[in-house]
Design a protein around this motif. Sequence first.
Motif, PDB file in Angstrom:
ATOM      1  N   ASN A  92       0.789  -1.223  -0.053  1.00  0.00           N
ATOM      2  CA  ASN A  92       0.056   0.021  -0.072  1.00  0.00           C
ATOM      3  C   ASN A  92       0.748   1.220  -0.080  1.00  0.00           C
ATOM      4  N   LYS A  93       1.250   1.871  -1.110  1.00  0.00           N
ATOM      5  CA  LYS A  93       2.045   2.936  -1.362  1.00  0.00           C
ATOM      6  C   LYS A  93       1.944   3.906  -0.573  1.00  0.00           C
ATOM      7  N   PRO A  94       0.778   4.581  -0.198  1.00  0.00           N
ATOM      8  CA  PRO A  94       0.591   5.763   0.579  1.00  0.00           C
ATOM      9  C   PRO A  94       0.710   5.272   1.942  1.00  0.00           C
ATOM     10  N   PHE A  95       0.635   4.225   2.461  1.00  0.00           N
ATOM     11  CA  PHE A  95       0.982   3.726   3.875  1.00  0.00           C
ATOM     12  C   PHE A  95       2.157   3.719   3.996  1.00  0.00           C
ATOM     13  N   ALA A  96       2.920   3.161   3.021  1.00  0.00           N
ATOM     14  CA  ALA A  96       4.477   3.050   3.051  1.00  0.00           C
ATOM     15  C   ALA A  96       5.153   4.378   3.063  1.00  0.00           C
ATOM     16  N   TRP A  97       4.757   5.349   2.078  1.00  0.00           N
ATOM     17  CA  TRP A  97       5.365   6.680   2.212  1.00  0.00           C
ATOM     18  C   TRP A  97       5.179   7.313   3.401  1.00  0.00           C
ATOM     19  N   MET A  98       3.982   7.034   3.911  1.00  0.00           N
ATOM     20  CA  MET A  98       3.902   7.948   5.276  1.00  0.00           C
ATOM     21  C   MET A  98       4.825   7.411   6.211  1.00  0.00           C
ATOM     22  N   LYS A  99       5.143   6.224   6.404  1.00  0.00           N
ATOM     23  CA  LYS A  99       6.020   5.641   7.336  1.00  0.00           C
ATOM     24  C   LYS A  99       7.380   6.212   6.981  1.00  0.00           C
ATOM     25  N   VAL A 100       7.926   6.185   5.476  1.00  0.00           N
ATOM     26  CA  VAL A 100       8.965   6.883   5.257  1.00  0.00           C
ATOM     27  C   VAL A 100       9.143   8.300   5.554  1.00  0.00           C
ATOM     28  N   ASN A 101       8.274   9.008   5.415  1.00  0.00           N
ATOM     29  CA  ASN A 101       8.262  10.416   5.512  1.00  0.00           C
ATOM     30  C   ASN A 101       8.443  10.489   7.226  1.00  0.00           C
ATOM     31  N   THR A 102       7.627   9.985   8.046  1.00  0.00           N
ATOM     32  CA  THR A 102       7.619  10.106   9.465  1.00  0.00           C
ATOM     33  C   THR A 102       9.092   9.796   9.782  1.00  0.00           C
ATOM     34  N   PHE A 103       9.554   8.759   9.376  1.00  0.00           N
ATOM     35  CA  PHE A 103      10.879   8.112   9.780  1.00  0.00           C
ATOM     36  C   PHE A 103      12.031   9.528   9.275  1.00  0.00           C
ATOM     37  N   LEU A 104      11.757   9.777   8.110  1.00  0.00           N
ATOM     38  CA  LEU A 104      12.851  10.978   7.750  1.00  0.00           C
ATOM     39  C   LEU A 104      12.416  12.346   8.732  1.00  0.00           C
ATOM     40  N   ALA A 105      11.241  12.732   8.908  1.00  0.00           N
ATOM     41  CA  ALA A 105      11.249  13.931   9.814  1.00  0.00           C
ATOM     42  C   ALA A 105      11.695  13.746  11.090  1.00  0.00           C
ATOM     43  N   CYS A 106      11.669  12.450  11.642  1.00  0.00           N
ATOM     44  CA  CYS A 106      12.183  12.347  12.957  1.00  0.00           C
ATOM     45  C   CYS A 106      13.707  12.123  12.871  1.00  0.00           C
ATOM     46  N   VAL A 107      14.372  11.708  12.026  1.00  0.00           N
ATOM     47  CA  VAL A 107      15.703  11.579  12.030  1.00  0.00           C
ATOM     48  C   VAL A 107      16.235  13.012  11.970  1.00  0.00           C
ATOM     49  N   SER A 108      15.566  13.894  11.069  1.00  0.00           N
ATOM     50  CA  SER A 108      16.039  15.311  10.793  1.00  0.00           C
ATOM     51  C   SER A 108      15.956  16.361  11.955  1.00  0.00           C
ATOM     52  N   LEU A 109      14.831  16.299  12.743  1.00  0.00           N
ATOM     53  CA  LEU A 109      14.600  17.406  13.531  1.00  0.00           C
ATOM     54  C   LEU A 109      13.892  17.122  15.195  1.00  0.00           C
ATOM     55  N   PHE A 110      13.273  15.761  14.929  1.00  0.00           N
ATOM     56  CA  PHE A 110      12.620  15.421  16.472  1.00  0.00           C
ATOM     57  C   PHE A 110      13.637  15.417  17.600  1.00  0.00           C
ATOM     58  N   GLY A 111      15.082  15.095  17.218  1.00  0.00           N
ATOM     59  CA  GLY A 111      15.948  15.159  18.195  1.00  0.00           C
ATOM     60  C   GLY A 111      16.209  16.327  18.927  1.00  0.00           C
ATOM     61  N   THR A 112      15.917  17.579  18.438  1.00  0.00           N
ATOM     62  CA  THR A 112      16.453  18.652  18.608  1.00  0.00           C
ATOM     63  C   THR A 112      15.894  19.082  20.139  1.00  0.00           C
ATOM     64  N   SER A 113      14.594  18.531  20.458  1.00  0.00           N
ATOM     65  CA  SER A 113      14.371  18.595  21.679  1.00  0.00           C
ATOM     66  C   SER A 113      15.116  18.249  22.829  1.00  0.00           C
ATOM     67  N   SER A 114      16.150  17.288  22.556  1.00  0.00           N
ATOM     68  CA  SER A 114      17.242  16.600  23.509  1.00  0.00           C
ATOM     69  C   SER A 114      18.436  17.483  23.575  1.00  0.00           C
ATOM     70  N   PHE A 115      18.501  18.749  22.726  1.00  0.00           N
ATOM     71  CA  PHE A 115      19.652  19.517  22.786  1.00  0.00           C
ATOM     72  C   PHE A 115      19.276  21.062  23.057  1.00  0.00           C
ATOM     73  N   LEU A 116      18.042  21.330  22.608  1.00  0.00           N
ATOM     74  CA  LEU A 116      17.946  22.779  22.772  1.00  0.00           C
ATOM     75  C   LEU A 116      17.909  23.341  24.171  1.00  0.00           C
ATOM     76  N   PRO A 117      17.617  22.545  25.439  1.00  0.00           N
ATOM     77  CA  PRO A 117      17.804  23.020  26.497  1.00  0.00           C
ATOM     78  C   PRO A 117      19.480  23.355  26.913  1.00  0.00           C
ATOM     79  N   LEU A 118      19.986  22.379  26.402  1.00  0.00           N
ATOM     80  CA  LEU A 118      21.517  22.583  26.475  1.00  0.00           C
ATOM     81  C   LEU A 118      22.104  23.935  26.041  1.00  0.00           C
ATOM     82  N   PHE A 119      21.544  24.244  24.826  1.00  0.00           N
ATOM     83  CA  PHE A 119      21.848  25.519  24.067  1.00  0.00           C
ATOM     84  C   PHE A 119      21.637  26.684  24.932  1.00  0.00           C
TER      85      PHE A 119
END
Length: 446
Positions: free
Chosen positions: A260-287
């Motif tokens: 199911n391509k829409p389903f599969a690409w939703m997972k890819v998009n979620t993965f890439l979004a989290c790889v890129s920026l979701f982790g900033t919440s772990s480091f912004l307080p340090l800044f």
Amino acid sequence: MAVEASTAVRVAAKSKLPVMISIVLAMLVASMDTTIANTTMPVIAKELGNFNLYAWSFASYMIMSTVIAPVAGRISDLYGRKTIFGAGIILFLLGSILCGFANSMVQLVIYRAVQGIGAGVMMPFPSIIAGDLFAVEKRGKIQALFTAMWGLSAILAPMLGAFFVEYANWRWIFFINIPICLVSFVLLSAYKEVYEPKKSKVDVFGALIFAVGVSLLLLTTIVEQYTYSYGIAGVAVMFGFYLYEKNHVSPIVPLTLFRNKPFAWMKVNTFLACVSLFGTSSFLPLFLQEEGYSLFISGVALLGMSFGWMAVSVPAGKWIMCYGYSKLIISGNILLVASGLFLLMLKQGSGFWFAFLAMVIQGLAFGLIFTVSTIGSQQLVEPHQKGVATSIQLFSSNIGTAIGVTVMGAILAKTSSFYAGFEHLFLYGFIGCLLAFASSFMIRKV
């Protein structure tokens, strides 16, 4: 667009309230446990000794909770939501009691793994059960409530941790889970499940292969030696898992879902979004702490993300009915790029409000991406696959976040200048956002 499944649970409004309290409490306690441990673990490791196992007290929890989530979702499709969710609450309760009585770091690491198994079982079910209880247009409000719990845990957990360490004993950070879990378990009795599970044998060997493969891959984000060896072994095991599962009658992770391509690409998009920026919440307080802001104020900056997330989560269900999934996910990714650009412009002296605004925009982005993708994961599959589909969505975000946080930490560690390190970190995040944005255009016709 898929219509609402006819097997959805139909529960009287007065019966929905205790069920919602049950799943919200479970989400709160599972999300809070990681943060509260972050605050108190230095004290715990000092008392128990074996400081070299410090990182493993987090790793054992993270690995097990990440690995178990998709397996739990699949088993709930086979045996029902209520039974599996209740078992997760009991496992988390047992792990919490054991952690509270731990007398060595070795014991604590093992007991945290038990806790992680319970958390992994519990975490997919708020979204799964909400998908059973509520129509599409109402689920955005429910997702916003779940987001509020994450925001509350981010603020409440450090305060509780500091309170218990100073005025009681660190063991209470685990014992506090006992009454919350018991209340959640008792209130779950109001959940009258109408969904009829598709009875089948559990693919135990497939679950074992999956657990080993994902664990090896996650170890690459923790260990400092033989990293490539763990990575290669993890990829090899996961390839073996693919070969085994594709011919299995009742696979633990139905690979046919990804046709199911829409389903599969939703997972890819979620993965890439989290790889890129979701982790900033772990480091912004340090800044912000380097800029002279207190621990509390630097933590408050993260509330901007919760505010943004809730602002779009509430109407997201109705927007799906009007605009479909594709346009909303693309819009979320546009906001993600804007957030990445704001963080790229974050410099020494930018101030608290600039950082807060960047997190609000990031919250708007992830609020759209996560809420729409979660609802889409449930609506684009058959009713008997809703549990595993929702769990795979959670799994995509967890894996992406683990990788993103590891890469960001490595960037900071390998850059001699503090501020230069953050410039490189945010540049990495911005490039990742562009890749996620590109992938969002692959989600078509839904």
